[in-house]
Design a protein around this motif. Structure first.
Motif, PDB file in Angstrom:
ATOM      1  N   GLU A  49       0.752  -1.227  -0.084  1.00  0.00           N
ATOM      2  CA  GLU A  49       0.058   0.053  -0.044  1.00  0.00           C
ATOM      3  C   GLU A  49       0.819   1.024  -0.087  1.00  0.00           C
ATOM      4  O   GLU A  49       0.530   2.306  -0.668  1.00  0.00           O
ATOM      5  CB  GLU A  49      -0.938  -0.072   1.102  1.00  0.00           C
ATOM      6  N   LEU A  50       1.802   1.360   0.761  1.00  0.00           N
ATOM      7  CA  LEU A  50       3.027   2.419   0.486  1.00  0.00           C
ATOM      8  C   LEU A  50       3.326   2.709  -0.722  1.00  0.00           C
ATOM      9  O   LEU A  50       3.412   3.658  -1.271  1.00  0.00           O
ATOM     10  CB  LEU A  50       3.929   2.180   1.535  1.00  0.00           C
ATOM     11  N   GLU A  51       3.646   1.186  -1.538  1.00  0.00           N
ATOM     12  CA  GLU A  51       4.124   1.393  -2.681  1.00  0.00           C
ATOM     13  C   GLU A  51       3.050   2.106  -3.696  1.00  0.00           C
ATOM     14  O   GLU A  51       3.468   2.888  -4.532  1.00  0.00           O
ATOM     15  CB  GLU A  51       4.709   0.387  -3.269  1.00  0.00           C
ATOM     16  N   GLU A  52       1.937   1.673  -3.788  1.00  0.00           N
ATOM     17  CA  GLU A  52       0.704   2.013  -4.528  1.00  0.00           C
ATOM     18  C   GLU A  52       0.463   3.597  -4.187  1.00  0.00           C
ATOM     19  O   GLU A  52      -0.130   4.286  -5.120  1.00  0.00           O
ATOM     20  CB  GLU A  52      -0.399   1.330  -4.044  1.00  0.00           C
ATOM     21  N   ASN A  53       0.724   3.882  -2.991  1.00  0.00           N
ATOM     22  CA  ASN A  53       0.581   5.335  -2.761  1.00  0.00           C
ATOM     23  C   ASN A  53       1.716   6.513  -2.656  1.00  0.00           C
ATOM     24  O   ASN A  53       1.545   7.530  -2.111  1.00  0.00           O
ATOM     25  CB  ASN A  53      -0.257   5.622  -1.468  1.00  0.00           C
ATOM     26  N   GLY A  54       2.555   5.912  -3.318  1.00  0.00           N
ATOM     27  CA  GLY A  54       3.764   6.927  -3.741  1.00  0.00           C
ATOM     28  C   GLY A  54       4.852   7.142  -2.915  1.00  0.00           C
ATOM     29  O   GLY A  54       5.668   7.867  -2.811  1.00  0.00           O
ATOM     30  N   PHE A  55       5.078   5.878  -1.875  1.00  0.00           N
ATOM     31  CA  PHE A  55       6.198   5.927  -0.899  1.00  0.00           C
ATOM     32  C   PHE A  55       7.464   5.372  -1.546  1.00  0.00           C
ATOM     33  O   PHE A  55       8.356   5.215  -0.743  1.00  0.00           O
ATOM     34  CB  PHE A  55       5.716   5.516   0.329  1.00  0.00           C
ATOM     35  N   CYS A  56       7.212   4.625  -2.782  1.00  0.00           N
ATOM     36  CA  CYS A  56       8.695   4.278  -3.339  1.00  0.00           C
ATOM     37  C   CYS A  56       8.665   4.892  -4.727  1.00  0.00           C
ATOM     38  O   CYS A  56       8.652   4.337  -5.651  1.00  0.00           O
ATOM     39  CB  CYS A  56       8.507   2.818  -3.222  1.00  0.00           C
ATOM     40  N   ASP A  57       9.126   6.260  -4.611  1.00  0.00           N
ATOM     41  CA  ASP A  57       9.047   6.958  -5.927  1.00  0.00           C
ATOM     42  C   ASP A  57      10.252   7.558  -6.293  1.00  0.00           C
ATOM     43  O   ASP A  57      10.888   8.205  -5.286  1.00  0.00           O
ATOM     44  CB  ASP A  57       7.930   8.228  -5.675  1.00  0.00           C
ATOM     45  N   PRO A  58      11.071   7.188  -7.206  1.00  0.00           N
ATOM     46  CA  PRO A  58      12.429   7.675  -7.662  1.00  0.00           C
ATOM     47  C   PRO A  58      12.548   9.194  -7.607  1.00  0.00           C
ATOM     48  O   PRO A  58      13.439   9.817  -7.207  1.00  0.00           O
ATOM     49  CB  PRO A  58      12.635   7.224  -8.704  1.00  0.00           C
ATOM     50  N   SER A  59      11.226  10.040  -7.832  1.00  0.00           N
ATOM     51  CA  SER A  59      11.254  11.215  -7.770  1.00  0.00           C
ATOM     52  C   SER A  59      11.752  11.916  -6.397  1.00  0.00           C
ATOM     53  O   SER A  59      12.370  13.066  -6.274  1.00  0.00           O
ATOM     54  CB  SER A  59       9.888  11.940  -8.272  1.00  0.00           C
ATOM     55  N   ASP A  60      11.505  11.049  -5.388  1.00  0.00           N
ATOM     56  CA  ASP A  60      12.076  11.703  -3.914  1.00  0.00           C
ATOM     57  C   ASP A  60      13.462  11.542  -3.861  1.00  0.00           C
ATOM     58  O   ASP A  60      14.207  12.276  -3.109  1.00  0.00           O
ATOM     59  CB  ASP A  60      11.281  10.688  -2.957  1.00  0.00           C
ATOM     60  N   VAL A  61      14.185  10.849  -4.726  1.00  0.00           N
ATOM     61  CA  VAL A  61      15.654  10.816  -4.901  1.00  0.00           C
ATOM     62  C   VAL A  61      16.114  11.760  -5.636  1.00  0.00           C
ATOM     63  O   VAL A  61      16.952  12.507  -5.384  1.00  0.00           O
ATOM     64  CB  VAL A  61      16.118   9.421  -5.096  1.00  0.00           C
ATOM     65  N   GLU A  62      15.590  11.740  -6.818  1.00  0.00           N
ATOM     66  CA  GLU A  62      16.045  12.603  -8.071  1.00  0.00           C
ATOM     67  C   GLU A  62      15.543  14.004  -8.013  1.00  0.00           C
ATOM     68  O   GLU A  62      16.177  15.007  -8.363  1.00  0.00           O
ATOM     69  CB  GLU A  62      15.928  12.152  -9.359  1.00  0.00           C
ATOM     70  N   GLY A  63      14.344  14.209  -7.080  1.00  0.00           N
ATOM     71  CA  GLY A  63      13.852  15.663  -7.090  1.00  0.00           C
ATOM     72  C   GLY A  63      14.445  16.764  -6.550  1.00  0.00           C
ATOM     73  O   GLY A  63      14.295  18.043  -6.753  1.00  0.00           O
ATOM     74  N   PRO A  64      15.137  16.442  -5.367  1.00  0.00           N
ATOM     75  CA  PRO A  64      15.674  17.382  -4.588  1.00  0.00           C
ATOM     76  C   PRO A  64      16.919  18.157  -5.089  1.00  0.00           C
ATOM     77  O   PRO A  64      17.276  19.358  -4.789  1.00  0.00           O
ATOM     78  CB  PRO A  64      15.883  16.818  -3.195  1.00  0.00           C
ATOM     79  N   GLY A  65      17.443  17.719  -6.183  1.00  0.00           N
ATOM     80  CA  GLY A  65      18.426  18.352  -6.712  1.00  0.00           C
ATOM     81  C   GLY A  65      19.099  17.582  -7.960  1.00  0.00           C
ATOM     82  O   GLY A  65      18.591  16.270  -7.996  1.00  0.00           O
TER      83      GLY A  65
END
Length: 323
Positions: free
Chosen positions: A78-94
């Motif tokens: 459910e975490l994955e389905e709701n965006g808690f495993c999103d590469p943008s959280d890694v690549e997004g900050p900079g």
């Protein structure tokens, strides 16, 4: 997803990083009391025949009668389905690079990837950090990610909280650095780890107190508690005027350069840019007994006054990673 369901999911997920347990059918699960937002203590079962690093042996604890057993696999899905495993959280900050793998943490160990493929470089970096750090200091790292740095990018690792409660942290690691310079990377990981444990919402940071009502120091995520590591550090090593000039935890590189010119008790301008970075830089130097040109004796002695910090330093020394 409802707000209540999202809150429960985050509470459960944050504790998945600490432990899991086996229900009556042997499925990994978390026992949750109906009228208590905190999950019960849990342990992780062994998965026979598996060689995955996320496995561990444990004895299952029976959940209390009246508890709801929530399978860990269901929580992670459910975490994955709701965006808690999103590469943008890694690549997004900079500008950091391309994400290779993301793994939720279960019982302090990486679960199978929720994004990408298993990456031995990522696992090795985490293993080195876990070899010296205590479970308490790593408890809030709930998601681990690896990335291959882009050309010209120099961020070796970073941490960021993915929930408002400050107990669900992503730790992202440059896996190319894990190969090229594992010692420098480990120094950076210990630095980043300090940002996690100094924001523990149970003992270090009051996330419910707004900046306007904070009587200590508000870092943008919460108000540091009077008995926290950071407040003890600030009251001893930072002038009140410097604290008032800070913008809620934002590092000020230009001001850091000015502080360095006036005071040799910093590791460098980055360490002098905020109390959090000052603590993190000196903490990493303390753990690995790194020599600096500046006069850090008083700050090193401060850290040496905590048994839990000495144990981390001693483990690094025993492994031959100091100096």
């Amino acid at each position: 997803m409802s707000r209540m369901r999202r809150r429960l999911l985050l509470v459960l997920a944050a504790n998945v990083a600490l432990a899991s347990c086996a229900g009556s059918d042997g499925v990994e699960s978390v026992a949750v009391a109906p009228n208590d937002s905190s999950p019960a203590p849990v342990t992780s079962p062994a998965d026979e025949g598996s060689t995955d690093s996320s496995d561990s042996e444990a004895t299952a604890d029976e959940p209390d009668s009246g508890s709801t057993v929530v399978p860990v696999d269901e929580i992670l899905a459910e975490l994955e389905e709701n965006g808690f495993c999103d590469p943008s959280d890694v690549e997004g900050p900079g500008d950091v690079g391309t994400t290779t793998a993301m793994r939720f943490m279960v019982d302090g160990r990486p679960a199978p990837p929720c994004f990408g493929r298993p990456d031995d470089r990522l696992d090795a970096a985490w293993s080195d950090l876990a070899a010296i750090a205590s479970a308490d200091h790593l408890a809030d790292v709930s998601l681990l990610a690896g990335y291959e740095a882009c050309e010209g990018c120099d961020t070796l690792a970073f941490v960021t909280s993915l929930d408002e409660g400050g107990s669900f942290f992503l730790m992202a690691i440059d896996v190319t650095a894990a190969q090229d310079d594992p010692n420098e990377l480990l120094l950076t990981l210990v630095h980043e780890m300090s940002h996690v444990f100094t924001q523990d919402p149970v003992t270090q940071l009051d996330v419910d107190t707004p900046a306007s009502a904070c009587e200590t120091y508000h870092n943008g995520n919460g108000c540091v508690t009077e008995d926290s590591y950071l407040w003890a550090w600030m009251t001893r090593f930072w002038a009140a005027d410097d604290l008032e000039a800070l913008d809620e935890g934002e590092a000020d590189q230009e001001a850091g350069e000015e502080r360095c010119e006036l005071d040799p008790a910093y590791t460098g301008s980055y360490g002098a840019s905020s109390p959090e970075e000052d603590f993190a830089e000196v903490f990493a130097a303390y753990v690995f007994e790194v020599d600096f040109v500046g006069d850090l004796d008083e700050k090193l002695a401060f850290l040496d006054g905590y048994d839990e910090f000495r144990r981390i330093r001693d483990r690094a020394d025993e492994l031959g990673w100091s100096g």
